[in-house]
Write an enzyme that holds these catalytic residues in place. Structure first.
Site, mmCIF file in Angstrom:
data_model
loop_
_atom_site.group_PDB
_atom_site.id
_atom_site.type_symbol
_atom_site.label_atom_id
_atom_site.label_comp_id
_atom_site.label_asym_id
_atom_site.label_seq_id
_atom_site.Cartn_x
_atom_site.Cartn_y
_atom_site.Cartn_z
ATOM 1 N N ARG A 1 0.852 -1.189 0.000
ATOM 2 C CA ARG A 1 0.000 0.000 0.000
ATOM 3 C C ARG A 1 0.890 1.241 0.000
ATOM 4 O O ARG A 1 1.633 1.493 0.953
ATOM 5 C CB ARG A 1 -0.911 0.006 1.229
ATOM 6 C CG ARG A 1 -1.857 1.187 1.201
ATOM 7 C CD ARG A 1 -2.722 1.329 2.432
ATOM 8 N NE ARG A 1 -3.333 2.655 2.374
ATOM 9 C CZ ARG A 1 -3.654 3.398 3.411
ATOM 10 N NH1 ARG A 1 -3.462 2.964 4.642
ATOM 11 N NH2 ARG A 1 -4.181 4.596 3.238
ATOM 12 N N HIS B 1 -3.158 10.940 0.383
ATOM 13 C CA HIS B 1 -2.700 10.689 1.747
ATOM 14 C C HIS B 1 -2.110 11.981 2.304
ATOM 15 O O HIS B 1 -0.926 12.057 2.646
ATOM 16 C CB HIS B 1 -1.685 9.549 1.778
ATOM 17 C CG HIS B 1 -1.543 8.895 3.121
ATOM 18 N ND1 HIS B 1 -1.576 7.526 3.313
ATOM 19 C CD2 HIS B 1 -1.363 9.428 4.364
ATOM 20 C CE1 HIS B 1 -1.421 7.243 4.586
ATOM 21 N NE2 HIS B 1 -1.281 8.396 5.258
ATOM 22 N N GLU C 1 -7.844 8.300 5.768
ATOM 23 C CA GLU C 1 -8.280 8.956 6.996
ATOM 24 C C GLU C 1 -8.840 10.353 6.767
ATOM 25 O O GLU C 1 -8.263 11.353 7.223
ATOM 26 C CB GLU C 1 -7.139 8.996 8.004
ATOM 27 C CG GLU C 1 -6.658 7.614 8.412
ATOM 28 C CD GLU C 1 -5.657 7.633 9.556
ATOM 29 O OE1 GLU C 1 -5.220 8.735 9.945
ATOM 30 O OE2 GLU C 1 -5.316 6.557 10.056
ATOM 31 N N ASN D 1 -8.416 1.613 9.229
ATOM 32 C CA ASN D 1 -7.175 1.883 9.958
ATOM 33 C C ASN D 1 -7.523 1.848 11.437
ATOM 34 O O ASN D 1 -8.374 2.633 11.886
ATOM 35 C CB ASN D 1 -6.615 3.254 9.619
ATOM 36 C CG ASN D 1 -6.121 3.368 8.188
ATOM 37 O OD1 ASN D 1 -6.236 2.426 7.403
ATOM 38 N ND2 ASN D 1 -5.570 4.520 7.848
ATOM 39 N N TYR E 1 -5.990 1.419 15.531
ATOM 40 C CA TYR E 1 -4.867 1.366 16.449
ATOM 41 C C TYR E 1 -5.303 1.128 17.897
ATOM 42 O O TYR E 1 -4.625 0.428 18.627
ATOM 43 C CB TYR E 1 -4.054 2.663 16.371
ATOM 44 C CG TYR E 1 -3.358 2.841 15.043
ATOM 45 C CD1 TYR E 1 -2.031 2.467 14.882
ATOM 46 C CD2 TYR E 1 -4.029 3.358 13.941
ATOM 47 C CE1 TYR E 1 -1.381 2.606 13.663
ATOM 48 C CE2 TYR E 1 -3.397 3.501 12.717
ATOM 49 C CZ TYR E 1 -2.077 3.125 12.576
ATOM 50 O OH TYR E 1 -1.449 3.256 11.354
ATOM 51 N N GLU F 1 -4.475 -0.232 7.791
ATOM 52 C CA GLU F 1 -3.382 0.143 8.700
ATOM 53 C C GLU F 1 -3.637 -0.420 10.082
ATOM 54 O O GLU F 1 -4.770 -0.412 10.572
ATOM 55 C CB GLU F 1 -3.254 1.670 8.861
ATOM 56 C CG GLU F 1 -2.578 2.412 7.747
ATOM 57 C CD GLU F 1 -2.428 3.893 8.069
ATOM 58 O OE1 GLU F 1 -2.333 4.243 9.269
ATOM 59 O OE2 GLU F 1 -2.410 4.698 7.140
#
Length: 548
Positions: free
Chosen positions: A171, A215, A260, A385, A387, A453
């Site tokens: 990616r 991005h 994002e 994504n 986390y 991600e």
């Protein structure tokens, strides 16, 4: 995430009151609020005596009539809020050793500004991150992305790293100003050539080029013309997407429109901690609508140029949990989920904004007749994504009076402290992966999902023998993959997992201080060294399974 930015002047207060006046007669009381992304912390605040001690704001808001708004829904409140209330959905019992689906994509993710360098070479234009990083005081360490990992010149080494880890998906993102230096006009041949070589090398190595079109590196010329708050930027984005699709779409089949969107809009236009560094609630609201329009515009442009393309967006998501079992905190968690996870997803898939705000500022956002259809983008997959998780609680009445912005975003969001912390301070909580993937699976009728991600900052250095023994990173990915395996066992259609990130890089406002890579970068020599986590990940990819 939206953190509190004080009203900086009487002009800001007047602008905020103008926003309230502009919404009279067209607002709707809503039930959800607030954005989180890869940087946890803080509550929403707009303070200062210039805002008439917030009392005037409270009075103005109380006077707003509650009328219908065609772009909001209560889907976010009703379609799955139970999963975040009380106990989590219970995962299935996992086998001792889980094999992922056949043809599952094992990958790593990067971003152009964070690795390429060559910021002004071969016709590339200035980006907002070039301008931002060159402004003293904006990057904690004083670093810039001028060189970063020098991947513009060392891309062969990066492809070799991907191949060494047995990965089947790489990616990477396209730098918009490398293609269109001023954000408009014909494509720069040298920029196209660079990405064409990267695509070809990936394919030759039997690696899927998984391309992100935006991005965060907006051409500075477009920011000078108004940036994302300027509605015209959505049209410019469509033109850019078409140019790239026509140049690379004969070889690239899988695309992401944005990375994002809530991240770069919030941090760039509300908090001001990322490029372009603005701090304006109105800019934030207008920019979010422009990006939703651009998502629809870009989707149609890409499909028109390459009808068979598989198109999605990488959304930053976080499992939002109530701080307590009180009804107010449960409602706050619903609000957090809507603005964190659905603000750019619901418009694309369902043609509506989720109920995320205390009232809906339709006119301030610049919503026009026909925009609902323009926002629609029937994405072929949802990129996640993820986390960490987010803890949401309701502000008190006094807090809402003291901090006027909480009238629009009536929720406090923070980080949890139960789990261990990474070196950047984020909680490690694998259950968040399971919770988020299963909720999106349930609420959106089992869509295709790609984990675009997930990763962790651990700043382990080479030992005397040159080995980087980053065992904490191995455990992070092991546990998050185990949670993902449980979600797949429970019915989620997940097609791939992309570790953030391939190699240590320029980590936005943190500069070069935080290391997320599976490979260690010596920024003085640009030598890449595979960490122990990269070797472990190579074994997982080769075997297509993770042990429990």
């Amino acid at each position: 995430m939206i953190s509190g930015q004080p009203l900086s002047s009487l002009n800001d207060a007047r602008a905020y009151l103008a926003m309230l006046q502009a919404t009279r007669g067209v607002v709707q009381p809503l039930t959800h609020s607030r954005i989180i992304l890869k940087e946890p912390h803080s509550t929403l605040r707009l303070t200062r005596r210039e805002f008439l001690n917030s009392a005037l704001a409270a009075g103005a808001l109380a006077a707003l009539p509650a009328t219908g708004c065609i772009v909001s829904s209560n889907a976010a409140r009703t379609a799955g809020s139970a999963a975040l209330h009380g106990s989590h959905a219970r995962p299935s019992d996992a086998p001792a050793d889980f094999s992922f689906p056949k043809n599952f994509y094992w990958g790593a993710a990067t971003a152009a500004y964070q690795i390429e360098g060559a910021w002004n070479e071969d016709g590339k234009g200035e980006s907002i991150w070039d301008r931002f990083a060159h402004t003293p005081g904006k990057i904690k360490t004083g670093d810039t992305g001028d060189t970063a990992c020098d991947s513009y010149h060392r891309w062969r080494e990066d492809i070799a790293l991907v191949r060494a880890m047995n990965l089947t998906s790489y990616r990477f993102s396209i730098s918009w100003p490398r293609i269109q230096p001023a954000g408009t006009g014909p494509a720069n041949p040298q920029g196209i050539d660079y990405y064409s070589r990267l695509v070809d090398a990936s394919l030759e190595a039997r690696i899927r080029p998984f391309v992100t079109l935006y991005h965060w590196d907006l051409p500075q010329a477009l920011e000078d013309a108004g940036g994302w708050p300027n509605r015209d930027t959505s049209s410019r984005f469509g033109d850019y997407v078409e140019a790239v699709a026509r140049a690379l779409g004969d070889r690239v089949s899988d695309w992401m429109l944005f990375n994002e969107p809530s991240g770069f809009i919030d941090l760039g236009y509300l908090e001001g901690t990322h490029a372009p560094g603005r701090k304006s609630l109105i800019d934030f609201l207008r920019a979010s609508h422009t990006v939703n329009l651009a998502q629809g515009t870009g989707f149609r442009a890409l499909k028109a140029a390459r009808p068979s393309a598989r198109v999605g967006t990488a959304f930053n998501m976080s499992a939002c949990e109530p701080a307590t079992n009180s009804e107010d905190d449960k409602l706050a968690a619903d609000r957090a989920h809507a603005i964190t996870n659905l603000w750019f997803l619901e418009p694309a898939l369902n043609g509506r904004y989720p109920e995320a705000l205390a009232f809906f500022p339709e006119r301030v956002m610049g919503i026009k007749s026909g925009d609902i259809e323009k926002m629609r983008a029937p994405l072929d997959f949802i990129g996640i994504n993820l986390y960490y998780r987010t803890i949401a609680s309701a502000p008190t009445a006094m807090e809402r009076l003291a901090h006027a912005q909480q009238w629009l975003f009536p929720v406090k969001m923070g980080v949890a402290n139960e789990g261990p912390k990474t070196d950047i301070g984020w909680e490690v909580w694998p259950q968040a992966m399971y919770d988020m993937v299963t909720r999106i699976t349930r609420d959106f009728n089992r869509p295709q999902i790609e984990i675009t991600e997930s990763g962790c900052a651990y700043n382990d250095a080479p030992d005397p023998s040159g080995v980087i023994r980053d065992t904490r990173r191995i455990e992070y990915h092991r546990q998050y993959l185990q949670a993902l395996a449980r979600a797949i066992a429970d019915g989620a259609d997940v097609r791939g997992y992309h570790a953030w990130t391939l190699l240590d890089n320029f980590e936005w406002a943190e500069g070069l201080s935080q290391r997320f890579g599976l490979a260690y970068t010596d920024f003085k020599t640009q030598q890449r060294t595979l960490k122990e986590s990269g070797k472990w990940y190579a074994k997982v990819a080769a075997e297509n399974r993770v042990g429990f």
